[in-house]
Design a protein around this motif. Sequence first.
Motif, PDB file in Angstrom:
ATOM      1  N   GLU A 265       0.656  -1.241  -0.002  1.00 43.81           N
ATOM      2  CA  GLU A 265      -0.014   0.039   0.076  1.00 43.81           C
ATOM      3  C   GLU A 265       0.937   1.101  -0.041  1.00 43.81           C
ATOM      4  O   GLU A 265       1.784   1.431   0.687  1.00 43.81           O
ATOM      5  CB  GLU A 265      -0.984   0.028   1.316  1.00 43.81           C
ATOM      6  N   ASN A 276       2.985   3.170   2.618  1.00 41.12           N
ATOM      7  CA  ASN A 276       2.240   3.051   3.687  1.00 41.12           C
ATOM      8  C   ASN A 276       2.342   1.955   4.588  1.00 41.12           C
ATOM      9  O   ASN A 276       2.676   1.734   5.717  1.00 41.12           O
ATOM     10  CB  ASN A 276       0.554   3.337   3.366  1.00 41.12           C
ATOM     11  N   GLU A 277       1.885   0.659   4.197  1.00 41.12           N
ATOM     12  CA  GLU A 277       2.170  -0.620   4.650  1.00 41.12           C
ATOM     13  C   GLU A 277       2.177  -1.665   3.850  1.00 41.12           C
ATOM     14  O   GLU A 277       1.729  -1.503   2.397  1.00 41.12           O
ATOM     15  CB  GLU A 277       1.195  -0.808   5.865  1.00 41.12           C
TER      16      GLU A 277
HETATM   17 MG   LIG Z   1      -3.991  -0.411   5.289  1.00 37.08          MG
END
Ligand SMILES: [Mg+2]
Length: 394
Positions: A265, A276-277
């Motif tokens: 992400e 993001n992650e």
């Molecule tokens: Mg997420």
Amino acid sequence: MTAEPSTPATPGPHAPAGPAVVGVVGGGQLVRMMLPEAARLTVPLRPLVRDHDEPVARVHPHVVVGGPDDEGLRRLAAACDVLTVEHELVDLDTLRALEDAGHPVRPSAATLGIAVDKVRQREVLGAAGVPVPPWSLVTSMDEVEAFAAEHGWPLVAKAPRGGYDGRGVWFVDGPGQLEEVLTAAPGPLLLEPALAIERELAVLVARRPGGQHVVYPTVETVQVGGICHEVLLPADITPEQDRRAGQLAELVADTVGSVGILAVELFVVDGQVLLNELAARPHNSGHLTIEASVTSQFENHLRAVLDLPLGDPAARVPAAAMVNVLGVGERDPRARLASALAEGCANVHLYDKAPRDGRKLGHVTATGPDRAVAAEQARRAAAALTGPEQETAG
Ligand SMILES: [Mg+2]
Ligand SMILES: Nc1ncnc2c1ncn2[C@@H]1O[C@H](COP(=O)(O)OP(=O)(O)OP(=O)(O)O)[C@@H](O)[C@H]1O
């Protein structure tokens, strides 16, 4: 991280005639969506479910009953040749012990150890040169104030582990609110500035044990209140951002040594692409690959964990849109199927879950020449599934 030596997908002791048996920790919609692909490829699937009411157990009799704990994981391992996961909340010590005993675990316990922990993701991937948002791990209001002095309010606080669908993520406007979150939290919190996000993106990588991999086209994800509502293909980004997103996803996959699907992400902030992650499993951002790609994320996950040649991830349509069906009170999408199907152009997927407010109960995908038109079609069918109309039989 070193790549696992490539092992041929020789049938193990559990499958004398076909591919090896794949055990999957979890019984939700992700493993349910692996089923048709497994059936086509004659891959025997053994999901680990808590009970027979879980989405996969409602349609697949060959399950192992247990939790993702020591006992359940060992039971699953005894019933399969390759063990994989549909979620990351798994007893990692047991997975490590199984690996040490020679049982293939894909993705590995080491990869999952990074995927479950947002702080480790930032440490490991930041050190590998992946750009991450500014962050700090805080336990006291003094540390919060120091971070806020540098980055200003509002801030975003996150539980390092255990969050999903926006649970474990708090948008906080000032110190009073943050103190409440910090007091209630069982441990340290990850802090980030509330970024002015221009776009959210996701890139899926399917990777085999030896490192061979394919990269899916970049999609755009639309979050409301921290929950994914829509996924759109193609992403509305520049060719340079697209290239960068794919490059970062490959770097992330290599760094964490993923096997199977890895979902990365990303945020676009100030034109730049940031991590993001990540999730080391099939992912909501890849559901549209069922209709929109030559090879779906579910099929490529199975191929990758079995160390079989990977399928083409390319889009076979110019545009696609996926809209999640999120629970609205007690309304049951299963009882509204006819009105959603009457929309005609959309592919309806229901997960057979008891309705609950905000719960992911299904999704709808539409494809076509135009992203906006596909999104409209998918939204109409999704709305019909939780809409206020009279429930109809069948
Ligand atoms: Mg997420
Ligand atoms: N620093 C930030 N600034 C602004 N918005 C953010 C920030 N971090 C997260 N968000 C928003 O919150 C959403 C959820 O955050 P995150 O992906 O960390 O949570 P999650 O609950 O683990 O996610 P998932 O739903 O993917 O399991 C993001 O997709 C984004 O919309």
